[in-house]
Scaffold this motif. Sequence first.
Motif, PDB file in Angstrom:
ATOM      1  N   MET A 230      64.418  31.496   4.618  1.00 53.26           N
ATOM      2  CA  MET A 230      65.523  32.232   4.056  1.00 53.26           C
ATOM      3  C   MET A 230      65.418  32.188   2.530  1.00 53.26           C
ATOM      4  O   MET A 230      64.982  31.199   1.974  1.00 53.26           O
ATOM      5  N   LEU A 231      65.887  33.222   1.902  1.00 57.11           N
ATOM      6  CA  LEU A 231      65.819  33.313   0.449  1.00 57.11           C
ATOM      7  C   LEU A 231      67.193  33.185  -0.184  1.00 57.11           C
ATOM      8  O   LEU A 231      68.208  33.534   0.420  1.00 57.11           O
ATOM      9  N   HIS A 232      67.228  32.685  -1.383  1.00 56.79           N
ATOM     10  CA  HIS A 232      68.395  32.641  -2.264  1.00 56.79           C
ATOM     11  C   HIS A 232      69.622  32.033  -1.580  1.00 56.79           C
ATOM     12  O   HIS A 232      69.571  30.904  -1.135  1.00 56.79           O
ATOM     13  N   ASP A 233      70.723  32.790  -1.475  1.00 55.47           N
ATOM     14  CA  ASP A 233      71.975  32.255  -0.928  1.00 55.47           C
ATOM     15  C   ASP A 233      72.209  32.710   0.514  1.00 55.47           C
ATOM     16  O   ASP A 233      73.332  32.755   0.981  1.00 55.47           O
ATOM     17  N   ARG A 234      71.162  33.024   1.236  1.00 61.86           N
ATOM     18  CA  ARG A 234      71.286  33.519   2.606  1.00 61.86           C
ATOM     19  C   ARG A 234      71.320  32.366   3.610  1.00 61.86           C
ATOM     20  O   ARG A 234      70.701  31.317   3.421  1.00 61.86           O
ATOM     21  N   VAL A 235      72.063  32.608   4.692  1.00 62.27           N
ATOM     22  CA  VAL A 235      72.198  31.642   5.787  1.00 62.27           C
ATOM     23  C   VAL A 235      71.872  32.374   7.079  1.00 62.27           C
ATOM     24  O   VAL A 235      72.337  33.495   7.292  1.00 62.27           O
ATOM     25  N   MET A 236      71.058  31.766   7.936  1.00 62.37           N
ATOM     26  CA  MET A 236      70.728  32.338   9.239  1.00 62.37           C
ATOM     27  C   MET A 236      71.502  31.567  10.303  1.00 62.37           C
ATOM     28  O   MET A 236      71.417  30.345  10.379  1.00 62.37           O
ATOM     29  N   VAL A 237      72.284  32.294  11.108  1.00 60.65           N
ATOM     30  CA  VAL A 237      73.197  31.683  12.074  1.00 60.65           C
ATOM     31  C   VAL A 237      72.885  32.195  13.473  1.00 60.65           C
ATOM     32  O   VAL A 237      72.648  33.389  13.666  1.00 60.65           O
ATOM     33  N   ARG A 238      72.903  31.286  14.439  1.00 56.80           N
ATOM     34  CA  ARG A 238      72.777  31.654  15.851  1.00 56.80           C
ATOM     35  C   ARG A 238      74.164  31.594  16.462  1.00 56.80           C
ATOM     36  O   ARG A 238      74.855  30.577  16.351  1.00 56.80           O
ATOM     37  N   GLU A 239      74.583  32.695  17.088  1.00 53.57           N
ATOM     38  CA  GLU A 239      75.899  32.721  17.715  1.00 53.57           C
ATOM     39  C   GLU A 239      75.939  31.754  18.881  1.00 53.57           C
ATOM     40  O   GLU A 239      75.001  31.700  19.673  1.00 53.57           O
ATOM     41  N   THR A 240      77.015  30.984  18.976  1.00 54.53           N
ATOM     42  CA  THR A 240      77.197  30.122  20.137  1.00 54.53           C
ATOM     43  C   THR A 240      77.906  30.935  21.205  1.00 54.53           C
ATOM     44  O   THR A 240      78.887  31.620  20.921  1.00 54.53           O
TER      45      THR A 240
ATOM     46  N   TRP B 134      82.423  31.040  15.828  1.00 58.68           N
ATOM     47  CA  TRP B 134      81.655  29.849  15.453  1.00 58.68           C
ATOM     48  C   TRP B 134      80.190  30.084  15.775  1.00 58.68           C
ATOM     49  O   TRP B 134      79.848  30.714  16.767  1.00 58.68           O
ATOM     50  N   GLY B 135      79.318  29.568  14.924  1.00 54.63           N
ATOM     51  CA  GLY B 135      77.879  29.656  15.147  1.00 54.63           C
ATOM     52  C   GLY B 135      77.187  28.441  14.567  1.00 54.63           C
ATOM     53  O   GLY B 135      77.796  27.641  13.850  1.00 54.63           O
ATOM     54  N   GLU B 136      75.905  28.299  14.876  1.00 57.25           N
ATOM     55  CA  GLU B 136      75.119  27.169  14.396  1.00 57.25           C
ATOM     56  C   GLU B 136      74.119  27.643  13.348  1.00 57.25           C
ATOM     57  O   GLU B 136      73.422  28.636  13.550  1.00 57.25           O
ATOM     58  N   VAL B 137      74.052  26.935  12.231  1.00 59.81           N
ATOM     59  CA  VAL B 137      73.133  27.284  11.148  1.00 59.81           C
ATOM     60  C   VAL B 137      71.715  26.893  11.547  1.00 59.81           C
ATOM     61  O   VAL B 137      71.453  25.750  11.927  1.00 59.81           O
ATOM     62  N   CYS B 138      70.796  27.869  11.465  1.00 62.35           N
ATOM     63  CA  CYS B 138      69.400  27.628  11.832  1.00 62.35           C
ATOM     64  C   CYS B 138      68.459  27.685  10.640  1.00 62.35           C
ATOM     65  O   CYS B 138      67.311  27.273  10.748  1.00 62.35           O
ATOM     66  N   GLY B 139      68.938  28.206   9.516  1.00 63.26           N
ATOM     67  CA  GLY B 139      68.114  28.275   8.319  1.00 63.26           C
ATOM     68  C   GLY B 139      68.974  28.541   7.102  1.00 63.26           C
ATOM     69  O   GLY B 139      69.992  29.226   7.204  1.00 63.26           O
ATOM     70  N   VAL B 140      68.576  27.996   5.961  1.00 55.10           N
ATOM     71  CA  VAL B 140      69.319  28.205   4.712  1.00 55.10           C
ATOM     72  C   VAL B 140      68.344  28.493   3.581  1.00 55.10           C
ATOM     73  O   VAL B 140      67.208  28.022   3.586  1.00 55.10           O
ATOM     74  N   GLY B 141      68.807  29.279   2.612  1.00 49.25           N
ATOM     75  CA  GLY B 141      68.011  29.587   1.434  1.00 49.25           C
ATOM     76  C   GLY B 141      68.059  28.459   0.417  1.00 49.25           C
ATOM     77  O   GLY B 141      68.837  27.504   0.543  1.00 49.25           O
ATOM     78  N   SER B 142      67.269  28.594  -0.624  1.00 49.45           N
ATOM     79  CA  SER B 142      67.154  27.525  -1.618  1.00 49.45           C
ATOM     80  C   SER B 142      68.397  27.379  -2.497  1.00 49.45           C
ATOM     81  O   SER B 142      68.597  26.337  -3.106  1.00 49.45           O
TER      82      SER B 142
ATOM     83  N   LEU C  44      72.034  36.032  13.108  1.00 51.43           N
ATOM     84  CA  LEU C  44      72.746  36.792  12.080  1.00 51.43           C
ATOM     85  C   LEU C  44      72.351  36.246  10.718  1.00 51.43           C
ATOM     86  O   LEU C  44      72.197  35.033  10.553  1.00 51.43           O
ATOM     87  N   VAL C  45      72.184  37.137   9.746  1.00 52.09           N
ATOM     88  CA  VAL C  45      71.849  36.732   8.383  1.00 52.09           C
ATOM     89  C   VAL C  45      73.014  37.144   7.490  1.00 52.09           C
ATOM     90  O   VAL C  45      73.474  38.286   7.547  1.00 52.09           O
ATOM     91  N   MET C  46      73.506  36.194   6.714  1.00 55.35           N
ATOM     92  CA  MET C  46      74.652  36.468   5.833  1.00 55.35           C
ATOM     93  C   MET C  46      74.549  35.633   4.563  1.00 55.35           C
ATOM     94  O   MET C  46      73.739  34.719   4.480  1.00 55.35           O
ATOM     95  N   ARG C  47      75.379  35.956   3.603  1.00 56.96           N
ATOM     96  CA  ARG C  47      75.451  35.156   2.380  1.00 56.96           C
ATOM     97  C   ARG C  47      76.338  33.946   2.619  1.00 56.96           C
ATOM     98  O   ARG C  47      77.247  33.987   3.442  1.00 56.96           O
ATOM     99  N   GLU C  48      76.112  32.890   1.874  1.00 57.73           N
ATOM    100  CA  GLU C  48      76.920  31.682   2.006  1.00 57.73           C
ATOM    101  C   GLU C  48      78.396  31.980   1.727  1.00 57.73           C
ATOM    102  O   GLU C  48      79.279  31.432   2.385  1.00 57.73           O
TER     103      GLU C  48
END
Length: 97
Positions: free
Chosen positions: A1-11, A37-45, A74-78
């Motif tokens: 993931m890049l910058h302020d992005r968060v990758m979330v898996r839906e529960t 609610w979802g679980e974070v699977c990846g975060v940007g730097s 899902l990919v979203m900003r923090e």
Amino acid sequence: MLHDRVMVRETPESGERRSSGGILIPATAQVAKRLTWGEVCGVGSHVRSVEVGDRVLYSPDEQFEVEVQGQAYLVMRERDLHAVANERTEHGTGLYL
């Protein structure tokens, strides 16, 4: 993931729910805009308050969906996250709104 992005898996939701008064609400009932609610699977730097494995509360309506190895994320900003629930209690209760 890049910058302020968060990758979330839906529960997955359990479908039927019970209200606080004990009324059974079927999975097919229309509900007003609802946060998920979802679980974070990846975060940007540049992400500061979320780590991989945290549970987050977000609105699924305005997010981007991506498929990686057959799994939907899902990919979203923090800043689009509404709350973070984690097991780390160094700052309090573990639920941050």
